[in-house]
Write an enzyme that holds these catalytic residues in place. Structure first.
Site, mmCIF file in Angstrom:
data_model
loop_
_atom_site.group_PDB
_atom_site.id
_atom_site.type_symbol
_atom_site.label_atom_id
_atom_site.label_comp_id
_atom_site.label_asym_id
_atom_site.label_seq_id
_atom_site.Cartn_x
_atom_site.Cartn_y
_atom_site.Cartn_z
ATOM 1 N N CYS A 86 5.857 -39.045 -13.255
ATOM 2 C CA CYS A 86 4.439 -39.410 -13.286
ATOM 3 C C CYS A 86 3.817 -39.429 -11.901
ATOM 4 O O CYS A 86 2.658 -39.790 -11.745
ATOM 5 C CB CYS A 86 4.229 -40.736 -13.993
ATOM 6 S SG CYS A 86 5.066 -42.092 -13.182
ATOM 7 N N LYS A 144 0.822 -1.201 0.000
ATOM 8 C CA LYS A 144 0.000 0.000 0.000
ATOM 9 C C LYS A 144 0.863 1.260 0.000
ATOM 10 O O LYS A 144 0.615 2.200 -0.751
ATOM 11 C CB LYS A 144 -0.916 -0.028 1.233
ATOM 12 C CG LYS A 144 -2.045 0.942 1.171
ATOM 13 C CD LYS A 144 -2.938 0.817 2.406
ATOM 14 C CE LYS A 144 -3.745 -0.468 2.395
ATOM 15 N NZ LYS A 144 -4.449 -0.682 3.666
ATOM 16 N N SER A 201 10.842 -43.123 -15.864
ATOM 17 C CA SER A 201 9.754 -42.252 -15.414
ATOM 18 C C SER A 201 9.832 -42.198 -13.895
ATOM 19 O O SER A 201 9.750 -43.228 -13.215
ATOM 20 C CB SER A 201 8.409 -42.809 -15.857
ATOM 21 O OG SER A 201 7.380 -41.966 -15.373
ATOM 22 N N ARG A 241 -4.323 -1.122 -6.170
ATOM 23 C CA ARG A 241 -3.474 -2.315 -6.186
ATOM 24 C C ARG A 241 -3.920 -3.170 -7.350
ATOM 25 O O ARG A 241 -5.015 -2.980 -7.889
ATOM 26 C CB ARG A 241 -3.583 -3.085 -4.871
ATOM 27 C CG ARG A 241 -5.005 -3.442 -4.533
ATOM 28 C CD ARG A 241 -5.087 -4.023 -3.138
ATOM 29 N NE ARG A 241 -6.486 -4.198 -2.799
ATOM 30 C CZ ARG A 241 -6.981 -4.121 -1.573
ATOM 31 N NH1 ARG A 241 -6.186 -3.881 -0.558
ATOM 32 N NH2 ARG A 241 -8.246 -4.294 -1.344
ATOM 33 N N HIS A 296 -15.976 -8.841 2.232
ATOM 34 C CA HIS A 296 -14.951 -9.806 2.622
ATOM 35 C C HIS A 296 -15.191 -11.190 2.017
ATOM 36 O O HIS A 296 -14.302 -11.794 1.423
ATOM 37 C CB HIS A 296 -14.909 -9.892 4.148
ATOM 38 C CG HIS A 296 -13.988 -10.941 4.656
ATOM 39 N ND1 HIS A 296 -14.408 -12.203 4.996
ATOM 40 C CD2 HIS A 296 -12.654 -10.924 4.822
ATOM 41 C CE1 HIS A 296 -13.375 -12.908 5.378
ATOM 42 N NE2 HIS A 296 -12.290 -12.164 5.284
ATOM 43 N N ARG A 301 -3.089 3.164 8.780
ATOM 44 C CA ARG A 301 -3.447 1.862 8.203
ATOM 45 C C ARG A 301 -2.233 0.958 8.098
ATOM 46 O O ARG A 301 -1.125 1.422 7.860
ATOM 47 C CB ARG A 301 -3.962 2.027 6.767
ATOM 48 C CG ARG A 301 -5.217 2.790 6.603
ATOM 49 C CD ARG A 301 -5.402 3.069 5.116
ATOM 50 N NE ARG A 301 -6.379 4.120 4.890
ATOM 51 C CZ ARG A 301 -7.653 3.882 4.601
ATOM 52 N NH1 ARG A 301 -8.086 2.657 4.480
ATOM 53 N NH2 ARG A 301 -8.474 4.881 4.412
ATOM 54 N N MET A 349 -5.543 -6.940 9.018
ATOM 55 C CA MET A 349 -4.904 -6.126 10.053
ATOM 56 C C MET A 349 -5.726 -4.869 10.312
ATOM 57 O O MET A 349 -6.777 -4.679 9.743
ATOM 58 C CB MET A 349 -3.474 -5.799 9.642
ATOM 59 C CG MET A 349 -2.581 -7.020 9.729
ATOM 60 S SD MET A 349 -0.904 -6.647 9.266
ATOM 61 C CE MET A 349 -1.102 -6.276 7.548
ATOM 62 N N TYR A 381 9.443 -34.585 -19.988
ATOM 63 C CA TYR A 381 8.022 -34.274 -19.816
ATOM 64 C C TYR A 381 7.594 -34.458 -18.368
ATOM 65 O O TYR A 381 8.286 -35.097 -17.575
ATOM 66 C CB TYR A 381 7.161 -35.163 -20.725
ATOM 67 C CG TYR A 381 7.162 -36.617 -20.360
ATOM 68 C CD1 TYR A 381 6.309 -37.114 -19.380
ATOM 69 C CD2 TYR A 381 8.036 -37.516 -20.981
ATOM 70 C CE1 TYR A 381 6.329 -38.452 -19.019
ATOM 71 C CE2 TYR A 381 8.071 -38.853 -20.630
ATOM 72 C CZ TYR A 381 7.209 -39.313 -19.644
ATOM 73 O OH TYR A 381 7.238 -40.634 -19.277
ATOM 74 N N GLY A 426 -8.183 -6.902 4.889
ATOM 75 C CA GLY A 426 -9.008 -6.954 6.089
ATOM 76 C C GLY A 426 -8.405 -7.684 7.272
ATOM 77 O O GLY A 426 -9.050 -7.829 8.300
HETATM 78 C C1 PEP Z 1 4.587 -43.144 -8.087
HETATM 79 O O1 PEP Z 1 4.965 -43.939 -7.221
HETATM 80 O O2 PEP Z 1 4.946 -41.942 -8.114
HETATM 81 C C2 PEP Z 1 3.656 -43.581 -9.117
HETATM 82 C C3 PEP Z 1 3.337 -42.767 -10.108
HETATM 83 O O3 PEP Z 1 3.113 -44.808 -8.999
HETATM 84 P P1 PEP Z 1 1.902 -45.121 -8.001
HETATM 85 O O4 PEP Z 1 1.391 -43.824 -7.493
HETATM 86 O O5 PEP Z 1 0.908 -45.858 -8.793
HETATM 87 O O6 PEP Z 1 2.554 -45.941 -6.956
#
Ligand code: PEP
Ligand code: MG
Length: 875
Positions: free
Chosen positions: A835, A21, A767, A335, A451, A91, A102, A855, A100
């Site tokens: 994954c 502010k 992976s 802001r 709020h 303020r 403080m 990825y 809101g």
């Molecule tokens: C993991 O272990 O990160 C995974 C993707 O396999 P799961 O969650 O199926 O064990």
């Protein structure tokens, strides 16, 4: 050292010192906007205050006095002067906005003498005494810590005694009576006279603002929004202008664009003859901003011009507070406006089109987490909806839940996993835990900037405000609309985009992505240097993922195909089979089912890679619960001792006992299954390759990636790879259809990462299964840790974050980096991805980009978020 800055001494780069502010006020002053003058006491002064055991140092005190003198000079007014008194607001203003949370004190400088001067100067005695009593009330509450209730009660009694209904009926004399009563309350509650010395008032108020940095609601807010406790708050002391000086005065809030839809049009609300807190508190329902155009065209024009100036300067949508004092416009603060995800996307894209910002800035403007809002369900247009009533559409999205009337209850039921909708007359910052726990919030009072509305938009939850037809009876835990009574626990559905409230549940539909949304994501795709795939186990999810822009499937958990209620009996029979021949029979049935799913997934992905993981969980997960089985067996032993059903159940129980393990997560699962029961993996490979053949024959290209889970030693993978290759070769040569496929592994135990150079000899890809890798690296059970101790760990800051949600870069991350480096040492072109759940979390995505992964893979609904986060990581 400098602790106190006049508004013309700072600028927007000084947020850390002046708070958001203060930095804004300084910046606005310097652009030449009509800002009432003042000064800012730095965040450092706040931190020093705490370090010194809550004491304002002499240096800071001196600098405040000097700044005050300069303020007096500039305004031509003097604090405490009996002819031309300076009145100020005090303020809080932290580095990150904490709306809101403080404290604020207005009208500071009022006392028994200055009030007379104000009356004279404004030619409005009533206004002067009203302001004075407001000041006493606010100061007593915020600074002296006296409950507002005493003042409200006294005022109500006075009103009743005099036969008035509303405050405006009180005369100057009445207010003087109220003031005397208020002072008596202070004396009774605190055993002191209400402070009359304005300088003393000033320093007490500054202290109170410093203290409010550590009030309960501010601490909770910081925890939710991950704002460090160490930042401290700045204090802004600013000369007051008055919006309650009559009917040519007013106050309001405005957004330079619609914060709900993003539409490019001035948006907001105001109240004539009122002070700022009247708008924010939602006690009177304000007028929409466009009405001002008719009421005060010149002021409206100036407001529009000011908004344009602000947007041009800040290059973002602004949220401003303004006051009109006797026809003159003042800007109190500005802001970057909080906005819904829909608005964030719309504004970012529009601003690129308008040439205000570039594409990269637009990408950075949208918080990936917020995109969730756009990807969530809405009420099905075709479903019958009979609105019970309608309020203001304060935050979009739809929700169904049981009605609760109190934040604590919302929290309690939320913890029990119940979906609740918090219904309140209005919410205050003290209700924040209720807002967090509820699916949605409904209030009967207050506007779009109240709020409840601001908080809900920030959290991406549906919210309806100012639903005045809702008569809430907190005592009896019910609300009524006309003749309809809705009790505590009744189910309602709300639509935050229209403001409608319906009884019961209603069909919802999955979201559609707007053109702007798609455009922004296409810009993100141009920028990002890391792929985004989806975790999907069936054709429906795969199609959704593809629609959301997934560049492939990063994980298909084949066990999920076994969990189907129609299939589970076959899976169980397969597990129970006494010999290879029997088992083979059941496997053949499963093969057909899995093959069908794989075909659907390959087709949905239109030639993009599909990563399929062979069976991973321990076998007992497919069998009934032991305790339940025991009960059934005991019952049958009593009622049908000779039944074949009993024999069957006993056999099952024996198998369950055989398969029981002390640590199933470290037990017979993953590739260990494939090594002990190769026929299961072989069936799965056959199903995959068969499906790929079928789809190839339809003219659709396929890129299967076959993944072996939980490998810790290269020899495990070597064996399984051989099995995959032999099986695939058999199918291909039998059908005469050939295509490329990859064989790789998950890296989800530390040994795999540590020996990644060896493992890469047998792998075409890695992976990182960071769910298990986090479990095995920390030695935290992923199924128990969160409920048992992790919550406390995070609250007490033993760990900075939940490592199952946000990737632990220091530990798990080090293993990933090691895995990538060692793996690529062996195989330069080794494909790498992630994954685990972390693949859909923005900070983890940034890490994956930095670690050089090819990825990330996440659930279909997080794919858009991941595309955006991946682009942000690159920028
Ligand atoms: C993991 O272990 O990160 C995974 C993707 O396999 P799961 O969650 O199926 O064990
Ligand atoms: Mg795993």
């Amino acid at each position: 050292e400098k602790y106190v800055y006049l508004f013309n001494e700072g600028n927007s780069d000084m947020r850390n010192i002046l708070g958001g502010k203060g930095a804004n006020l300084a910046e606005m002053t310097n652009i030449g906007l009509p800002v009432p003058f003042g000064f800012t006491i730095s965040t450092q002064a706040c931190n020093d205050y705490y370090k010194a055991g809550k004491k304002i140092s002499d240096t800071v005190e001196q600098q405040i006095l000097v700044a005050l003198e300069q303020l007096e000079e500039k305004t031509g007014k003097k604090l405490g002067d009996v002819t031309n008194p300076l009145l100020v607001s005090v303020r809080s203003g932290s580095v990150f906005s904490m709306p809101g949370m403080m404290d604020t004190v207005l009208n500071l400088g009022m006392n028994d003498e200055t009030v007379k001067a104000v009356a004279k100067l404004t030619n409005n005695e009533r206004f002067a005494y009203d302001s004075y009593r407001r000041f006493i009330q606010m100061f007593s509450n915020v600074v002296l810590g006296i409950d507002l209730f005493y003042f409200e009660q006294f005022l109500e009694e006075t009103r009743e005694k005099k036969g008035y209904k509303v405050d405006p009926e009180l005369t100057a004399e009445d207010w003087q009576e109220v003031i005397a009563g208020y002072k008596a309350i202070v004396k009774r509650q605190k055993k002191i006279e209400f402070p009359q010395n304005p300088q003393e008032q000033l320093f007490l108020a500054i202290r109170a603002v410093f203290d409010s940095w550590n009030n309960q609601r501010a601490i909770v807010y910081r925890r939710i929004h991950k704002i460090p406790d160490s930042l401290g708050t700045a204090v802004n002391v600013q000369s007051m202008v008055f919006g309650n000086m009559g009917n040519d005065s007013g106050t309001g809030v405005a957004f330079t664009r619609n914060p709900s839809t993003g539409e490019h049009q001035l948006y907001g609300e105001y109240l004539m003859n009122a002070q700022g807190e009247d708008v924010v508190a939602g006690i009177r329902t304000p007028e929409a901003i466009h009405v001002l155009e008719k009421e005060m065209p010149d002021v409206y024009k100036k407001l529009l011009a000011t908004c344009q100036l602000l947007e041009k300067h800040y290059q973002d949508m602004q949220d401003i507070e303004f006051t009109i004092e006797r026809g003159e416009l003042f800007i109190l603060q500005t802001r970057n406006g909080k906005r819904t995800a829909q608005a964030a996307v719309q504004i970012a894209v529009d601003m690129v089109r308008e040439g205000i910002i570039d594409k990269e800035t637009a990408i950075l403007r949208v918080d990936p987490e917020q995109l969730n809002q756009l990807l969530h369900r809405r009420i099905d247009q075709t479903a019958k909806r009979v609105p019970l009533t309608k309020g203001l559409p304060a935050s979009p999205g739809a929700a169904t839940g049981a009605v609760v009337f109190d934040a604590d209850e919302a929290e309690q039921l939320g913890k029990e996993g119940k979906k609740v909708i918090l219904v309140r007359p209005e919410t205050t910052p003290d209700d924040i835990h209720g807002n967090v726990a509820a699916e949605a919030v409904v209030t009967s009072r207050g506007g779009m900037t109240s709020h409840a509305a601001v908080v809900a938009r920030g959290m991406g939850k549906a919210c309806i405000c100012g639903c005045e037809s809702l008569k809430i009876d907190l005592k009896n835990k019910l609300f009524t609309v006309g003749d309809t009574v809705v009790n505590y626990g009744d189910i309602i559905t709300i639509d935050g985009s229209t403001g409608e409230i319906m009884l019961g549940g209603i069909a919802m539909i999955e979201p559609q992505l707007s053109e702007e949304f798609k455009l922004l994501l296409s810009w993100a795709d141009q920028v990002r240097e890391i792929g985004v795939r989806a975790n999907a186990d069936n054709p429906v999810d795969a199609r959704k993922a593809f629609e959301f822009g997934a560049g492939g499937i990063g994980l298909c958990r084949t066990e999920h195909m076994f969990m189907d209620p129609k299939r589970i009996p076959i899976v169980q029979s397969m597990i129970l089979a006494e010999n290879y021949e029997d088992r083979k029979g059941f496997l053949d049935q499963l093969l057909i089912m899995q093959q069908g799913d794989f075909e659907g997934i390959f087709e949905a992905m239109e030639g993009h890679p599909v990563n399929i993981r062979l069976l991973d969980p321990p076998m007992h997960e497919f069998l009934p619960d032991k305790e339940e089985l025991l009960v059934e067996v005991t019952k049958l032993q009593l009622t049908a001792p000779d039944s074949p059903e009993l024999a069957e159940k006993e056999r099952l129980l024996k198998k369950v006992n055989q398969l029981a393990e002390f640590n199933p997560m470290l037990g017979h699962r993953g590739c260990r299954l494939g090594i002990i029961y190769p026929e299961i993996y072989e069936m799965q490979v056959r199903a995959i390759i068969n499906a790929a053949v079928k789809v190839t024959e339809k003219g659709i290209p396929v890129k299967p990636e076959i993944m072996i889970p939980l490998v810790g030693h290269v020899n495990e993978l070597k064996r399984m790879r051989q099995l995959v290759e032999e099986t695939a070769e058999q199918v291909m040569s039998a059908t005469g259809v050939y295509f490329d496929y990859l064989v790789g592994t998950m890296i989800e135990v530390p040994r795999a990462a540590l020996t990644a150079d060896r493992i890469a000899e047998q792998a075409d890809f890695f992976s990182f299964g960071t769910n298990d890798l986090t479990q095995t690296t920390f030695g935290f059970s992923r199924d128990d840790a969160e409920g048992k101790f992790l919550q406390t760990y995070i609250e007490q800051k033993v760990l900075p974050e939940n490592p199952f949600a946000v990737l632990d870069r220091e530990g798990v991350g080090k293993l990933i980096e090691m895995g990538v480096t060692l793996g690529r040492k062996t195989k330069r072109n080794l494909k790498t991805g992630i994954c685990g759940e972390h693949g859909g979390e923005k900070s983890s995505i940034e890490f994956c980009y930095l670690a050089g992964l090819d990825y990330v893979s996440c659930s279909p609904y997080r794919v858009p978020l991941a595309r955006l986060a991946a682009a942000q990581a690159t920028i």
